[in-house]
Design a protein around this motif. Sequence first.
Motif, mmCIF file in Angstrom:
data_model
loop_
_atom_site.group_PDB
_atom_site.id
_atom_site.type_symbol
_atom_site.label_atom_id
_atom_site.label_comp_id
_atom_site.label_asym_id
_atom_site.label_seq_id
_atom_site.Cartn_x
_atom_site.Cartn_y
_atom_site.Cartn_z
ATOM 1 N N VAL A 65 0.839 -1.200 0.000
ATOM 2 C CA VAL A 65 0.000 0.000 0.000
ATOM 3 C C VAL A 65 0.875 1.252 0.000
ATOM 4 N N ALA A 66 1.904 1.251 0.850
ATOM 5 C CA ALA A 66 2.802 2.407 0.922
ATOM 6 C C ALA A 66 3.541 2.608 -0.398
ATOM 7 N N LEU A 67 3.997 1.520 -1.019
ATOM 8 C CA LEU A 67 4.688 1.639 -2.304
ATOM 9 C C LEU A 67 3.756 2.136 -3.400
ATOM 10 N N ASP A 68 2.519 1.659 -3.403
ATOM 11 C CA ASP A 68 1.557 2.135 -4.403
ATOM 12 C C ASP A 68 1.291 3.631 -4.227
ATOM 13 N N GLN A 69 1.187 4.072 -2.982
ATOM 14 C CA GLN A 69 0.965 5.494 -2.715
ATOM 15 C C GLN A 69 2.157 6.328 -3.176
ATOM 16 N N GLN A 70 3.370 5.866 -2.888
ATOM 17 C CA GLN A 70 4.570 6.592 -3.297
ATOM 18 C C GLN A 70 4.710 6.613 -4.818
ATOM 19 N N ARG A 71 4.450 5.491 -5.452
ATOM 20 C CA ARG A 71 4.548 5.403 -6.915
ATOM 21 C C ARG A 71 3.575 6.385 -7.568
ATOM 22 N N ALA A 72 2.350 6.438 -7.064
ATOM 23 C CA ALA A 72 1.356 7.358 -7.611
ATOM 24 C C ALA A 72 1.756 8.809 -7.344
ATOM 25 N N GLY A 73 2.299 9.073 -6.174
ATOM 26 C CA GLY A 73 2.730 10.428 -5.849
ATOM 27 C C GLY A 73 3.880 10.897 -6.717
ATOM 28 N N ILE A 74 4.846 10.019 -6.949
ATOM 29 C CA ILE A 74 5.998 10.376 -7.782
ATOM 30 C C ILE A 74 5.561 10.587 -9.228
ATOM 31 N N ALA A 75 4.687 9.743 -9.729
ATOM 32 C CA ALA A 75 4.194 9.903 -11.105
ATOM 33 C C ALA A 75 3.445 11.224 -11.251
ATOM 34 N N PHE A 76 2.646 11.570 -10.243
ATOM 35 C CA PHE A 76 1.910 12.835 -10.298
ATOM 36 C C PHE A 76 2.867 14.017 -10.249
ATOM 37 N N ASP A 77 3.863 13.962 -9.364
ATOM 38 C CA ASP A 77 4.844 15.047 -9.268
ATOM 39 C C ASP A 77 5.611 15.219 -10.574
ATOM 40 N N LEU A 78 6.000 14.114 -11.191
ATOM 41 C CA LEU A 78 6.707 14.178 -12.466
ATOM 42 C C LEU A 78 5.821 14.797 -13.540
ATOM 43 N N PHE A 79 4.577 14.366 -13.608
ATOM 44 C CA PHE A 79 3.661 14.933 -14.594
ATOM 45 C C PHE A 79 3.444 16.420 -14.350
ATOM 46 N N LEU A 80 3.345 16.813 -13.094
ATOM 47 C CA LEU A 80 3.155 18.222 -12.755
ATOM 48 C C LEU A 80 4.360 19.050 -13.199
ATOM 49 N N GLN A 81 5.564 18.520 -13.012
ATOM 50 C CA GLN A 81 6.767 19.229 -13.451
ATOM 51 C C GLN A 81 6.819 19.350 -14.969
ATOM 52 N N VAL A 82 6.434 18.302 -15.669
ATOM 53 C CA VAL A 82 6.397 18.360 -17.137
ATOM 54 C C VAL A 82 5.387 19.407 -17.583
ATOM 55 N N ARG A 83 4.231 19.427 -16.943
ATOM 56 C CA ARG A 83 3.220 20.439 -17.280
ATOM 57 C C ARG A 83 3.747 21.835 -17.028
ATOM 58 N N ASN A 84 4.432 22.048 -15.909
ATOM 59 C CA ASN A 84 4.980 23.363 -15.600
ATOM 60 C C ASN A 84 6.005 23.794 -16.645
ATOM 61 N N LYS A 85 6.840 22.862 -17.090
ATOM 62 C CA LYS A 85 7.826 23.180 -18.127
ATOM 63 C C LYS A 85 7.137 23.533 -19.439
#
Length: 98
Positions: A65-85
Amino acid sequence: MTIPPISPIQLPPSIGQIRVQVPGGGETFRSVMNGAVESVNAMQNDAHASMESFLNGEGQDLHKVALDQQRAGIAFDLFLQVRNKMVSAYQEVMRMQV
């Protein structure tokens, strides 16, 4: 109880690869971004389902559960950074004088 080893995080391929449309074929930017949004959304939904399963006592491991939460959080953060760029690049192009 054996704990399986932690596997490296696999990001959806659509997030790490952006292709430019070429005449006669290729993916459009819109389809790539739609795929990235859908991938991130799927990861968020999987993490939510994993947490719900754990909270309902359906035999879900806490570390999964913790790994799934972290994986989803990292993917969202990466997508957010790409959007910002992308927004920054768009603003820079709009500032150019012709």
